[in-house]
Motif scaffolding. Structure first.
Motif, short mmCIF file in Angstrom:
data_model
loop_
_atom_site.label_atom_id
_atom_site.label_comp_id
_atom_site.label_asym_id
_atom_site.label_seq_id
_atom_site.Cartn_x
_atom_site.Cartn_y
_atom_site.Cartn_z
N ALA A 1 0.83 -1.21 0.00
CA ALA A 1 0.00 0.00 0.00
C ALA A 1 0.86 1.26 0.00
N HIS B 1 -8.39 -2.92 -2.95
CA HIS B 1 -7.82 -4.19 -2.50
C HIS B 1 -8.68 -5.36 -2.95
N ARG C 1 -5.63 -7.82 4.53
CA ARG C 1 -6.74 -6.86 4.38
C ARG C 1 -6.73 -5.84 5.52
N TRP D 1 -3.82 -3.36 5.11
CA TRP D 1 -4.11 -2.41 4.01
C TRP D 1 -5.07 -1.33 4.48
#
Length: 346
Positions: free
Chosen positions: A174, A187, A201, A204
């Protein structure tokens, strides 16, 4: 015609003109045997076709020199490459690896796998627990087993855990895209049942929130190029999408094809970052910027720590994270001057 009698240790001893005890020491690899005697015994074994009884030797020594590896699936890149790392590290320690499929991600399936591990005569188990179980209860690791858990965060207080630093890898992906000037990063996540996908996840999202940036809706795939392709076709309809971080390289491959089929250029219109650094990533069109995992190191640490338990020299709890590395290739670039994409082809 009667069945041929199996060659015994006594037969080898008679042919080599040594004692059965000497044959036993040679079979066990002991260094106390004179080299000329050892060679004589080995020649006799070869001539007679003698095969040492490994089960009997294991019972005598109290160890089988085998490690069980439990896994739900071998269909994912991460599991296969982790298994390869474990096999290589075990072989270097003169240990065999026995694969123990778990089946469905459930408490009963895990219990059944440990029952089979006990029957298969292994000294310890590496459990690749990449998937949440169907219930909220922790995996049922039976007491008395030497266990190291790979790719999970649910066991560090009960057994050693070895994993990639998933969060740091996602943050580096990121940050790379944001530092290039993209206003936000979309994403494509892995399955919601995956520990690794969850940690990538969450990291991010936390990175975008920390910078005060818009957090686009998460797009969940299933690790396959097809799911990446289908998501890519949807993202091609989002003019604000100029940068995408995919949770693995296979979904990133699907994205690249979807953007190409939609008339978008990578990286001129959309930048793409993957995760894993599969051997083919540098041959994608364009070559893929991705986060490299050190599967060899993961396998080595899993074997090192589980054998440490067998030898009573290693940790019995705690988590070890293996660093990642961002590999920058040609699939990422700064966005256009306006920060938006050029129009798609009609």
């Amino acid at each position: 015609m009667g069945q041929r009698r199996a060659v015994s240790m006594a037969d080898v001893a008679r042919l080599a003109n040594v004692s059965a005890q000497t044959v036993s020491r040679v079979s066990n690899g002991e260094s106390s045997v004179v080299e000329s005697t050892r060679l004589s015994v080995l020649r006799a074994m070869e001539e007679l076709g003698y095969r040492p009884n490994s089960a009997a030797r294991a019972l005598k020594r109290g160890e089988f020199r085998a490690i069980g590896v439990m896994t739900f699936t071998l269909s994912t890149t991460g599991n296969v490459r982790t298994l390869e790392g474990i096999v290589a590290a075990a072989a270097a320690q003169d240990y065999a690896v026995t694969l123990i499929p778990v089946g469905a991600p459930s408490q009963d399936a895990v219990r059944g796998a440990f029952t089979r591990a006990g029957e298969l005569a292994v000294d310890a188990v590496v459990a690749i627990m990449e998937t949440h179980l169907a219930s909220d209860a922790p995996p049922p690791y039976p007491p008395g087993f030497k266990v190291v858990v790979a790719d999970s965060d649910d066991a560090g207080d009960r057994h050693p855990v070895v994993d990639t630093d998933q969060a740091a890898g996602a943050v580096s992906a990121a940050q790379h895209l944001l530092d290039l000037g993209h206003r936000t990063v979309w994403h494509v996540a892995g399955p919601e049942s995956s520990y690794a996908a969850q940690r990538r996840r969450d990291a991010w999202q936390a990175q975008l929130v920390a910078r005060g940036l818009e957090v686009p809706p998460v797009q969940h795939g299933d690790w396959t190029p097809r799911s990446g392709y289908e998501i890519g076709l949807r993202l091609a309809e989002e003019p604000s999408c100029t940068a995408v971080f995919a949770a693995n390289d296979q979904m990133a491959l699907g994205l690249l094809r979807a953007f190409h089929d939609s008339g978008l250029r990578v990286p001129e219109d959309v930048s793409v970052v993957g995760f894993d650094d599969v051997p083919e990533a540098e041959s994608y069109i364009p070559p893929l910027t991705t986060v490299r995992q050190d599967f060899e190191q993961i396998g080595r640490l899993c074997v090192e720590q589980v054998l440490g338990q067998v030898r009573r020299t290693g940790p019995t709890t705690g988590t070890t994270l293996v660093p990642t590395q961002l590999v920058v290739r040609s699939s990422t670039a700064a966005p256009g001057r306006t920060g938006a994409r050029r129009p798609r082809r009609a």
